[in-house]
Design a protein around this motif. Structure first.
Motif, PDB file in Angstrom:
ATOM      1  N   LEU A  84     134.444  18.033  67.127  1.00 23.50           N
ATOM      2  CA  LEU A  84     135.779  18.622  67.312  1.00 23.50           C
ATOM      3  C   LEU A  84     135.687  20.091  67.696  1.00 23.50           C
ATOM      4  O   LEU A  84     134.800  20.804  67.227  1.00 23.50           O
ATOM      5  CB  LEU A  84     136.587  18.508  66.008  1.00 23.50           C
ATOM      6  N   PRO A  85     136.643  20.565  68.500  1.00 18.84           N
ATOM      7  CA  PRO A  85     136.689  22.011  68.770  1.00 18.84           C
ATOM      8  C   PRO A  85     137.057  22.759  67.491  1.00 18.84           C
ATOM      9  O   PRO A  85     137.640  22.184  66.570  1.00 18.84           O
ATOM     10  CB  PRO A  85     137.781  22.148  69.830  1.00 18.84           C
ATOM     11  N   SER A  86     136.738  24.028  67.422  1.00 18.65           N
ATOM     12  CA  SER A  86     136.924  24.792  66.187  1.00 18.65           C
ATOM     13  C   SER A  86     138.372  24.764  65.678  1.00 18.65           C
ATOM     14  O   SER A  86     138.604  24.659  64.477  1.00 18.65           O
ATOM     15  CB  SER A  86     136.453  26.227  66.364  1.00 18.65           C
ATOM     16  N   TYR A  87     139.351  24.842  66.578  1.00 18.55           N
ATOM     17  CA  TYR A  87     140.751  24.851  66.136  1.00 18.55           C
ATOM     18  C   TYR A  87     141.182  23.516  65.534  1.00 18.55           C
ATOM     19  O   TYR A  87     142.133  23.457  64.772  1.00 18.55           O
ATOM     20  CB  TYR A  87     141.687  25.238  67.296  1.00 18.55           C
ATOM     21  N   ALA A  88     140.490  22.414  65.859  1.00 16.75           N
ATOM     22  CA  ALA A  88     140.875  21.095  65.352  1.00 16.75           C
ATOM     23  C   ALA A  88     140.174  20.716  64.056  1.00 16.75           C
ATOM     24  O   ALA A  88     140.592  19.783  63.374  1.00 16.75           O
ATOM     25  CB  ALA A  88     140.589  20.034  66.418  1.00 16.75           C
ATOM     26  N   ARG A  89     139.130  21.440  63.699  1.00 22.20           N
ATOM     27  CA  ARG A  89     138.406  21.105  62.468  1.00 22.20           C
ATOM     28  C   ARG A  89     139.269  21.440  61.256  1.00 22.20           C
ATOM     29  O   ARG A  89     139.858  22.518  61.198  1.00 22.20           O
ATOM     30  CB  ARG A  89     137.096  21.890  62.389  1.00 22.20           C
ATOM     31  N   PRO A  90     139.318  20.540  60.277  1.00 25.70           N
ATOM     32  CA  PRO A  90     140.141  20.825  59.097  1.00 25.70           C
ATOM     33  C   PRO A  90     139.681  22.084  58.375  1.00 25.70           C
ATOM     34  O   PRO A  90     138.487  22.319  58.222  1.00 25.70           O
ATOM     35  CB  PRO A  90     139.939  19.598  58.202  1.00 25.70           C
ATOM     36  N   LEU A  91     140.645  22.867  57.944  1.00 26.65           N
ATOM     37  CA  LEU A  91     140.367  24.074  57.182  1.00 26.65           C
ATOM     38  C   LEU A  91     140.132  23.720  55.711  1.00 26.65           C
ATOM     39  O   LEU A  91     139.346  24.350  55.030  1.00 26.65           O
ATOM     40  CB  LEU A  91     141.540  25.044  57.307  1.00 26.65           C
ATOM     41  N   VAL A  92     140.832  22.685  55.251  1.00 21.72           N
ATOM     42  CA  VAL A  92     140.750  22.280  53.850  1.00 21.72           C
ATOM     43  C   VAL A  92     140.558  20.768  53.763  1.00 21.72           C
ATOM     44  O   VAL A  92     141.216  20.009  54.468  1.00 21.72           O
ATOM     45  CB  VAL A  92     142.033  22.681  53.076  1.00 21.72           C
ATOM     46  N   LEU A  93     139.646  20.350  52.884  1.00 22.87           N
ATOM     47  CA  LEU A  93     139.446  18.939  52.567  1.00 22.87           C
ATOM     48  C   LEU A  93     139.909  18.709  51.136  1.00 22.87           C
ATOM     49  O   LEU A  93     139.616  19.511  50.242  1.00 22.87           O
ATOM     50  CB  LEU A  93     137.976  18.546  52.682  1.00 22.87           C
ATOM     51  N   ARG A  94     140.625  17.626  50.932  1.00 22.79           N
ATOM     52  CA  ARG A  94     141.126  17.258  49.608  1.00 22.79           C
ATOM     53  C   ARG A  94     140.578  15.871  49.283  1.00 22.79           C
ATOM     54  O   ARG A  94     140.869  14.909  49.986  1.00 22.79           O
ATOM     55  CB  ARG A  94     142.657  17.234  49.641  1.00 22.79           C
ATOM     56  N   LEU A  95     139.757  15.781  48.253  1.00 26.94           N
ATOM     57  CA  LEU A  95     139.200  14.491  47.859  1.00 26.94           C
ATOM     58  C   LEU A  95     140.134  13.829  46.854  1.00 26.94           C
ATOM     59  O   LEU A  95     140.434  14.401  45.805  1.00 26.94           O
ATOM     60  CB  LEU A  95     137.807  14.669  47.258  1.00 26.94           C
ATOM     61  N   THR A  96     140.597  12.646  47.203  1.00 24.31           N
ATOM     62  CA  THR A  96     141.559  11.942  46.359  1.00 24.31           C
ATOM     63  C   THR A  96     141.068  10.522  46.088  1.00 24.31           C
ATOM     64  O   THR A  96     140.219  10.001  46.816  1.00 24.31           O
ATOM     65  CB  THR A  96     142.960  11.960  47.018  1.00 24.31           C
ATOM     66  N   LYS A  97     141.587   9.915  45.047  1.00 26.59           N
ATOM     67  CA  LYS A  97     141.142   8.570  44.646  1.00 26.59           C
ATOM     68  C   LYS A  97     141.753   7.476  45.521  1.00 26.59           C
ATOM     69  O   LYS A  97     141.125   6.465  45.784  1.00 26.59           O
ATOM     70  CB  LYS A  97     141.497   8.320  43.179  1.00 26.59           C
ATOM     71  N   GLU A  98     143.020   7.677  45.932  1.00 22.84           N
ATOM     72  CA  GLU A  98     143.679   6.677  46.776  1.00 22.84           C
ATOM     73  C   GLU A  98     144.722   7.336  47.657  1.00 22.84           C
ATOM     74  O   GLU A  98     145.212   8.426  47.362  1.00 22.84           O
ATOM     75  CB  GLU A  98     144.320   5.577  45.932  1.00 22.84           C
ATOM     76  N   MET A  99     145.040   6.674  48.745  1.00 21.42           N
ATOM     77  CA  MET A  99     146.004   7.172  49.699  1.00 21.42           C
ATOM     78  C   MET A  99     147.344   6.487  49.463  1.00 21.42           C
ATOM     79  O   MET A  99     147.388   5.276  49.283  1.00 21.42           O
ATOM     80  CB  MET A  99     145.506   6.850  51.111  1.00 21.42           C
ATOM     81  N   GLU A 100     148.412   7.272  49.454  1.00 29.08           N
ATOM     82  CA  GLU A 100     149.740   6.685  49.358  1.00 29.08           C
ATOM     83  C   GLU A 100     150.121   6.112  50.705  1.00 29.08           C
ATOM     84  O   GLU A 100     149.888   6.742  51.739  1.00 29.08           O
ATOM     85  CB  GLU A 100     150.771   7.751  48.970  1.00 29.08           C
ATOM     86  N   ILE A 101     150.718   4.894  50.687  1.00 27.08           N
ATOM     87  CA  ILE A 101     151.134   4.270  51.938  1.00 27.08           C
ATOM     88  C   ILE A 101     152.580   3.804  51.831  1.00 27.08           C
ATOM     89  O   ILE A 101     153.108   3.622  50.739  1.00 27.08           O
ATOM     90  CB  ILE A 101     150.221   3.083  52.322  1.00 27.08           C
ATOM     91  N   THR A 102     153.194   3.612  53.001  1.00 25.11           N
ATOM     92  CA  THR A 102     154.575   3.123  53.052  1.00 25.11           C
ATOM     93  C   THR A 102     154.569   1.604  52.950  1.00 25.11           C
ATOM     94  O   THR A 102     153.513   0.973  52.920  1.00 25.11           O
ATOM     95  CB  THR A 102     155.242   3.524  54.382  1.00 25.11           C
ATOM     96  N   GLY A 103     155.755   1.014  52.961  1.00 26.38           N
ATOM     97  CA  GLY A 103     155.892  -0.443  52.932  1.00 26.38           C
ATOM     98  C   GLY A 103     155.323  -1.103  54.169  1.00 26.38           C
ATOM     99  O   GLY A 103     155.005  -2.292  54.161  1.00 26.38           O
TER     100      GLY A 103
END
Length: 154
Positions: A84-103
Motif C-alpha cells: 500500500l502507498p503510505s497514505y493508505a496504510r492504517p495509522l492504528v490497528l485495533r485487535l478485537t475478538k469478534e467483528m460486529e455484523i449487520t443482519g
C-alpha cells in the motif's frame, strides 16, 4: 462494471467505503484485502477516524486474529508497506475478538468510527504505526496525547 461468463457487461454497486487522508482517497476494501493476506489475520474492518488538527480521516483497522496467533508487528508493517502507498496504510490497528455484523452480514463501522482511537474509550488493544521503528507500537494514553497535540509524526 462486471463481465459475466457470456461477456455481458453489468453495472454493479460500489464496493466498500472510502475515506480521504493526506489529500488522497483510500479504498477500505483495498486496505482490508492487504491486511487479510497477513498470516494469522482472520478478518479486518477498515475505516477512517478523525485526528485532531488534521484534515480528513486517518486509516484504522479492527482486526480479528485466528485463535492462538500472536501478531508480529514488524512483519505486518513490512507487508503493508510493500502493498500500500503510505497514505493508505492504517495509522492504528485495533485487535478485537469478534467483528460486529449487520443482519445482511456486512461489517458494522459506525460504532468503531465513533469510538475512534482514544485508549480511554476503547478497551481493545490498539497499536500505532511508528514509521521510525518500521513497526506498530502499543497505543497508550501517552502516545494518544502526542497524536492529539500534534507532536507525533503522522
Amino acid at each position: 462494471m462486471r463481465v459475466d461468463k457470456d461477456y455481458y457487461v453489468y453495472f454493479v454497486d460500489r464496493l466498500g467505503d472510502t475515506f480521504r487522508w493526506k489529500g488522497e482517497n483510500v479504498a477500505t476494501t483495498e486496505v482490508s484485502q492487504a491486511i487479510t493476506e497477513i498470516e494469522g489475520v482472520q478478518e479486518a474492518n477498515v475505516y477512517g477516524v478523525k485526528v485532531p488538527g488534521h484534515e480528513g480521516r486517518a486509516g484504522m483497522a479492527a482486526i480479528v486474529l485466528h485463535p492462538e496467533h500472536q501478531p508480529n508487528f514488524q512483519k505486518w508493517y513490512a507487508h503493508l508497506a510493500s502493498r500500500l502507498p503510505s497514505y493508505a496504510r492504517p495509522l492504528v490497528l485495533r485487535l478485537t475478538k469478534e467483528m460486529e455484523i449487520t443482519g445482511t452480514f456486512k461489517q458494522k463501522k459506525a460504532g468503531l468510527v465513533k469510538e475512534g482511537f482514544d485508549p480511554s474509550v476503547v478497551s481493545d488493544p490498539m497499536y500505532f504505526r511508528d514509521d521510525s521503528k518500521k513497526s506498530f507500537v502499543p497505543l497508550d494514553t501517552e502516545v494518544f496525547k502526542k497524536i492529539t497535540l500534534g507532536s507525533a509524526k503522522l
